[in-house]
Scaffold this active site. Structure first.
Site, PDB file in Angstrom:
ATOM      1  N   ASP A  65      -4.728  -2.195  -0.502  1.00  0.00           N
ATOM      2  CA  ASP A  65      -4.108  -2.031  -1.361  1.00  0.00           C
ATOM      3  C   ASP A  65      -4.342  -3.651  -2.230  1.00  0.00           C
ATOM      4  OD1 ASP A  65      -3.999  -1.452  -4.471  1.00  0.00           O
ATOM      5  OD2 ASP A  65      -2.278  -1.436  -3.873  1.00  0.00           O
ATOM      6  N   HIS A 118      -5.483  -2.208  -6.550  1.00  0.00           N
ATOM      7  CA  HIS A 118      -5.548  -0.931  -7.793  1.00  0.00           C
ATOM      8  C   HIS A 118      -5.545  -1.497  -9.370  1.00  0.00           C
ATOM      9  CE1 HIS A 118      -0.866  -0.938  -6.991  1.00  0.00           C
ATOM     10  NE2 HIS A 118      -1.152  -0.827  -8.811  1.00  0.00           N
ATOM     11  N   SER A 146       2.746  -5.105 -10.330  1.00  0.00           N
ATOM     12  CA  SER A 146       2.113  -4.909  -8.913  1.00  0.00           C
ATOM     13  C   SER A 146       0.869  -5.955  -8.551  1.00  0.00           C
ATOM     14  CB  SER A 146       0.628  -3.359  -9.396  1.00  0.00           C
ATOM     15  OG  SER A 146       1.219  -2.241  -8.877  1.00  0.00           O
TER      16      SER A 146
END
Length: 197
Positions: free
Chosen positions: A57, A27, A139
């Site tokens: 992911d 993402h 992230s």
């Protein structure tokens, strides 16, 4: 000029054939037209997308390995225990490299994932639940144990009113096979059955 559309973190996991491979989240780079890696010393390098996998992911980027002497040491996420101290490294809110410390809340948490955010769950992701702060920009960064070994890739955070201290990381034992397949093939081949109930 290109506009900055997103920001995240990553960790250099491998060096091979003049390239250094960075692991990050899908993402983080999802709709990027151009990707730039900023090394911890501040140097900026053009990064190429090697492969990405929405379901887990995870994504892998490559940069020139010139001047990169060390890569991250991989730990064993199956040996993690609840209440063990861990450290999340990342670039929260684009403020620059930072570390946050916490403990493992649960070693094997299952969270449902909706790939296109339509409210229908497509997948169940096994994650490590930690109470270390994982904010936007964290992230893709590594979750490390106190020996400095990577035990997870920080991925998502439940961000809701009144929810604090719940962060998730993809266990490194689950991530490594995906990363190796992405480097090898550029995607993760999977069988599927077209049944919907």
């Amino acid at each position: 000029p290109m506009l900055e559309a997103g920001i995240g973190s990553g960790v250099i996991m491998k060096k091979d054939g003049g390239l250094a491979y960075i692991v990050t989240n899908y993402h983080v780079i999802e709709n990027a037209e151009q990707i730039q890696a900023v090394l911890s010393g501040g140097e900026k390098r053009k990064a190429e997308l090697v492969g990405k996998d929405q379901i887990t992911d995870l994504a892998v980027l490559s940069i020139s390995a010139e001047g990169i002497d060390t890569v991250a040491e991989v730990g064993d996420s199956s040996k993690l225990r609840a209440a063990e101290y861990v450290i999340a490294i990342g670039n929260p809110l684009g403020l620059g490299e930072s570390v946050s410390m916490g403990i493992v809340s649960r070693t094997e948490q299952i969270v449902p994932v909706s790939l296109n955010q339509d409210g229908v769950y497509d997948w169940e992701q096994e994650v490590i639940q930690v109470d270390a702060s994982i904010n936007q920009g964290n992230s893709g960064g590594p979750l490390i144990d106190l020996n400095g070994r990577v035990v997870g890739i920080n991925s998502m955070k439940i961000a809701d009113f009144g929810v604090e201290g719940i962060g998730f990381a993809i266990p490194i034992n689950n991530a490594i096979p995906v990363v190796e397949t992405l480097i090898d093939k550029g995607y993760v081949p999977r069988p599927y059955l077209g049944v919907y109930t």
